[in-house]
Write an enzyme that holds these catalytic residues in place. Structure first.
Site, PDB file in Angstrom:
ATOM      1  N   LYS A 104       0.856  -1.184   0.000  1.00 41.97           N
ATOM      2  CA  LYS A 104       0.000   0.000   0.000  1.00 41.97           C
ATOM      3  C   LYS A 104       0.886   1.226   0.000  1.00 41.97           C
ATOM      4  CE  LYS A 104      -2.230   1.880   3.552  1.00 41.97           C
ATOM      5  NZ  LYS A 104      -3.240   2.166   4.597  1.00 41.97           N
ATOM      6  N   GLY A 140      -4.428   5.853  16.393  1.00 38.48           N
ATOM      7  CA  GLY A 140      -3.945   6.987  15.613  1.00 38.48           C
ATOM      8  C   GLY A 140      -2.451   7.086  15.423  1.00 38.48           C
ATOM      9  N   LYS A 181       4.419  10.653  16.641  1.00 35.82           N
ATOM     10  CA  LYS A 181       3.010  10.785  17.002  1.00 35.82           C
ATOM     11  C   LYS A 181       2.781  10.223  18.406  1.00 35.82           C
ATOM     12  CE  LYS A 181       0.351  10.640  12.664  1.00 35.82           C
ATOM     13  NZ  LYS A 181      -0.707   9.863  11.958  1.00 35.82           N
ATOM     14  N   GLY A 217      -2.793  -0.194  17.867  1.00 34.27           N
ATOM     15  CA  GLY A 217      -3.082  -0.514  16.472  1.00 34.27           C
ATOM     16  C   GLY A 217      -2.370   0.424  15.518  1.00 34.27           C
TER      17      GLY A 217
END
Length: 319
Positions: free
Chosen positions: A66, A218, A224, A290
């Site tokens: 991807k 997220g 992050k 996740g």
């Protein structure tokens, strides 16, 4: 090669399909039948991120990548900030077999992974869902979570409160009372989903009660951060892939700060195949980190291809 544009995806892959595909991917990873290749991620400046997630699933016969990223200026142009395309290849010959629009698929597979973690790790009696974040993917998260637990209420916080009414409308559609709350009231939630693109923690350990399940969805890039590292120190931590969790997921901060040992993180797939019991007590905090792995993208893209072939949809080109 079959080309399936973004405009066809909604009619080809449902949220239930994504749940089935991602669940099978977690199990294949746990059995050693599938693995992800190292993630490539580049900062393009002005908050833009671009990268590649790829892998091989021998059991599913899927090889691919991807390509895509996060472009925060897109919303002003009337398009979503996350943009991506999935490319599938024949694992025996390497020839390209499909090019699939990846925007909706990414939202569906991210929500499916979160819902699987809730299904397997949240308390059976969980009835208050907390949402931290109200962007494009938050609605997918809310719908997916509502399918695996009979919540009685949704409470939500977002950095920009003007975005919360869209999430409230989805809750109303699902028949769930909705309340916008300050972060300290997340202590009332039995399940909390964080789905932001924050560079600094917003959800603190003091905002989370014992017995809560968190799906932190997220953080997928170095730098992050959605939750205070001390929270991972209190929790039993699970991940889609441990190495990715430690390098670019929520665990990166807790591990770097010495609050969490990487060896203590459990792949969620181990719960699915019965290698790990999952939640051990009603008071235990469980946290799913996740990060989103390439194999999930390949699985939902392969499902889109199968459906398109069955219905004669998409365009064929020779490459």
């Amino acid at each position: 090669m079959l080309i399936i544009p973004e405009s066809l995806i909604a009619d080809l892959v449902s949220s239930e399909d994504a749940f089935t595909a991602v669940e099978a991917t977690f199990a294949a990873m746990a059995r050693g039948e599938a693995y992800n290749f190292p993630v490539v991620r580049e900062a393009l400046g002005e908050g833009r991120q671009y990268g590649f997630k790829s892998g091989l699933d021998r059991s599913g016969g899927q090889l691919g990548v991807k390509a895509g990223g996060y472009f925060p200026g897109n919303a002003a142009k009337g398009i979503i900030n996350h943009q991506s395309t999935v490319f599938l290849f024949d694992p025996e010959t390497g020839r390209p077999t499909a090019m699939v629009g990846g925007g909706l698929l990414t939202a569906l597979r991210t929500a499916a992974a979160s819902a699987i973690s809730i299904d397997r790790l949240a308390r059976p009696d969980a009835n208050v869902l907390g949402m931290v974040g109200a962007g494009h993917q938050a609605g997918f998260q809310l719908r997916a979570a509502a399918r695996v637990r009979k919540f009685q209420k949704v409470i939500a916080w977002n950095l920009h409160p003007d975005m919360l009414p869209k999430l409230a409308a989805i809750a109303t559609e699902l028949g769930l009372p909705f309340e916008a709350v300050p972060l300290d009231r997340m202590v009332e939630a039995d399940v909390i989903i964080t789905i932001t693109s924050s560079p600094a923690a917003s959800l603190m350990s003091a905002h989370v009660a014992d017995g809560t399940h968190l799906a932190c969805m997220g953080t997928d890039t170095v730098g992050k951060q959605e939750v205070e590292p001390a929270l991972l120190g209190r929790a039993s931590v699970f991940a889609d892939e441990v190495a990715q969790s430690v390098s670019l997921g929520e665990a990166q901060h807790a591990v770097a700060g010495g609050l969490l040992d990487a060896t203590a993180i459990t792949p969620l797939g181990d719960v699915l195949v019965g290698r790990h019991p999952g939640r051990r007590s009603a008071a235990e905090i469980t946290l799913f980190d996740g990060t989103g792995v390439g194999l999930q993208d390949l699985a939902v893209a392969a499902m889109a291809v199968r459906r398109a072939e069955e219905r004669g949809l998409g365009s064929r080109v020779t490459v």
